[in-house]
Design a protein around this motif. Structure first.
Motif, PDB file in Angstrom:
ATOM      1  N   ASN A 168       6.268  34.958  71.697  1.00 46.60           N
ATOM      2  CA  ASN A 168       6.730  34.241  70.506  1.00 46.60           C
ATOM      3  C   ASN A 168       7.406  32.936  70.921  1.00 46.60           C
ATOM      4  N   PRO A 169       6.617  31.979  71.443  1.00 47.52           N
ATOM      5  CA  PRO A 169       7.210  30.763  71.995  1.00 47.52           C
ATOM      6  C   PRO A 169       7.925  29.892  70.970  1.00 47.52           C
ATOM      7  N   HIS A 170       7.581  30.042  69.693  1.00 53.76           N
ATOM      8  CA  HIS A 170       8.191  29.203  68.660  1.00 53.76           C
ATOM      9  C   HIS A 170       9.270  29.941  67.874  1.00 53.76           C
ATOM     10  N   ASN A 190       0.387  30.946  67.548  1.00 54.84           N
ATOM     11  CA  ASN A 190       1.060  30.231  68.629  1.00 54.84           C
ATOM     12  C   ASN A 190       0.408  28.878  68.900  1.00 54.84           C
ATOM     13  N   ALA A 191      -0.923  28.837  68.851  1.00 55.04           N
ATOM     14  CA  ALA A 191      -1.622  27.571  69.080  1.00 55.04           C
ATOM     15  C   ALA A 191      -1.293  26.551  68.002  1.00 55.04           C
ATOM     16  N   GLU A 192      -1.055  27.034  66.786  1.00 56.79           N
ATOM     17  CA  GLU A 192      -0.717  26.153  65.662  1.00 56.79           C
ATOM     18  C   GLU A 192       0.789  25.978  65.503  1.00 56.79           C
ATOM     19  N   LYS A 193       1.537  26.392  66.533  1.00 55.59           N
ATOM     20  CA  LYS A 193       3.001  26.282  66.525  1.00 55.59           C
ATOM     21  C   LYS A 193       3.606  26.924  65.268  1.00 55.59           C
ATOM     22  N   GLY A 194       3.023  28.086  64.939  1.00 56.42           N
ATOM     23  CA  GLY A 194       3.524  28.825  63.785  1.00 56.42           C
ATOM     24  C   GLY A 194       3.374  28.080  62.479  1.00 56.42           C
ATOM     25  N   GLY A 240       4.517  25.401  61.798  1.00 57.10           N
ATOM     26  CA  GLY A 240       5.810  24.787  61.485  1.00 57.10           C
ATOM     27  C   GLY A 240       6.771  25.703  60.752  1.00 57.10           C
ATOM     28  N   ARG A 276       9.461  28.854  60.128  1.00 60.05           N
ATOM     29  CA  ARG A 276      10.508  29.642  60.784  1.00 60.05           C
ATOM     30  C   ARG A 276      10.307  31.122  60.474  1.00 60.05           C
TER      31      ARG A 276
END
Length: 360
Positions: A197-199, A166-170, A172, A174
């Motif tokens: 799962n914010p992303h 989450n900190a690494e925004k997944g 990038g 999908r």
């Protein structure tokens, strides 16, 4: 009870044996912990497979430098104490050798626990040197010792991985592919990521054909794919891998199939230890290792000690409460059982839905 320990050949972890260490007298401030019960999981095989590289063999030195004592998580009782603040009878949770006892040198003793200050452990990762006094642990329950031994260390890694993703925004991605999706650490990550799962990444479990039904029934994966199906994976979506299997052939198949779609490959364990030599010349990003103790310290720094305990504790309690819905705990007794279960795990002869423990 006869004193015993299981020792493993550091150059060939398929070779394990039982030894009878000489009983040592306690020195001032030392405590003798008689180990009562501990868990054996694929995580312990990872400890053995990476014993030299990650310094796991250094925690509990064997009598012969060519062998090591396998680290395990479990419970012990104080049988003898020369420390004024740690009475005989206290029940302790923590990191032990697969053995009948451990002598520790406690410092920073409080109602909640202590640190083993043995000189040979001073430069090793601090979280492994912390021991919990069960009487001072609000989350301890006698009826949940099996869950704590088998799952808590693995769930902590999964929970930290979810924070990291989450900190690494997944990264990038999908799609996030979890190899060895039936492993308890992978399940911990999948459940933690499903809950936060914010992303909006899709969580894809990769497993063997024989474990597909089990993994699908967990309800924490958006899709389940078997290893033979990797060659047919659709392409075109940014994808990341969290690798619990550590299998070079599986890694190559994923990298070659996903190629330019891959944004990251995070190496966590080595469930497929016999094929864990890193693959070379892979297309896409180079795999990088996730070392949980470093991320524990980072999470504590970010959340503060109380914030960390609150956030992690709530997630752990939810996970532990669900464990018996999908996991069958099975206990075995004695040194020979420990050796037999270790050999089963090494051979890959373990059922995903079993939580195996040893009563010493």
């Amino acid at each position: 009870m006869q004193n015993w320990a299981m020792e493993i050949d550091r150059q060939d972890i398929t070779k394990a044996q039982l030894v009878t260490p000489q009983r040592k007298d306690l020195r001032k401030s030392e405590v003798r912990l008689v180990i009562d019960r501990f868990a054996l999981t694929a995580n312990n095989i990872t400890y053995a497979a990476f014993g030299d590289a990650m310094r796991y063999w250094e925690f509990f030195p064997a009598g012969d430098s060519g062998r090591g004592r396998l680290p395990v998580w479990g419970f012990a009782d104080i049988a003898e104490s020369r420390h004024p603040d740690l009475p005989v009878g206290d029940r302790i949770y923590g990191y032990f050798p697969a053995a009948s006892e451990l002598i520790v040198q406690p410092v920073k003793v409080s109602a909640s626990g202590f640190i083993d200050a043995a000189a040979h452990r001073a430069e090793l990762p601090a979280p492994y040197n912390r021991y919990v006094r069960c009487a001072g642990d609000a989350g301890y329950g006698k009826d949940r010792e099996a869950e704590q031994m088998v799952l808590q260390p693995l769930f902590l890694t999964g929970w930290l991985l979810a924070r990291y993703l989450n900190a690494e925004k997944g990264f990038g991605a999908r799609l996030v592919f979890l190899t060895s999706a039936s492993s308890k650490t992978a399940i911990g990550l999948a459940r933690s990521l499903s809950a936060d799962n914010p992303h909006a990444v899709r969580i894809i479990g990769l497993t063997s054909p024989g474990s597909r039904e089990f993994v699908s029934g967990l309800g924490c994966y958006d899709d389940v794919v078997t290893y033979p199906e990797i060659a047919d994976l659709p392409t075109g979506d940014a994808s990341a891998i969290v690798d619990f299997a550590g299998d070079a052939d599986i890694n190559r198949a994923l990298h070659e199939r996903l190629a330019d779609d891959l944004t990251a490959n995070i190496r966590v364990g080595g469930a497929h230890w016999e094929q864990s030599a890193p693959a070379s010349d892979l297309p896409g990003p180079r795999p990088h290792f996730f070392f949980a103790p470093d991320h524990v310290q980072q999470a504590i720094a970010e959340l503060g000690p109380e914030g960390f305990q609150s956030a992690y504790g709530a997630a752990w309690q939810d996970f532990a409460a669900s464990a018996r819905d999908w996991l069958a705990f099975r206990e075995f007794e004695g040194a020979q059982a420990c050796l037999d279960i270790y050999r089963r795990l090494i051979a890959g002869d373990a059922i995903a839905r079993d939580g195996l423990t040893i009563r010493v």
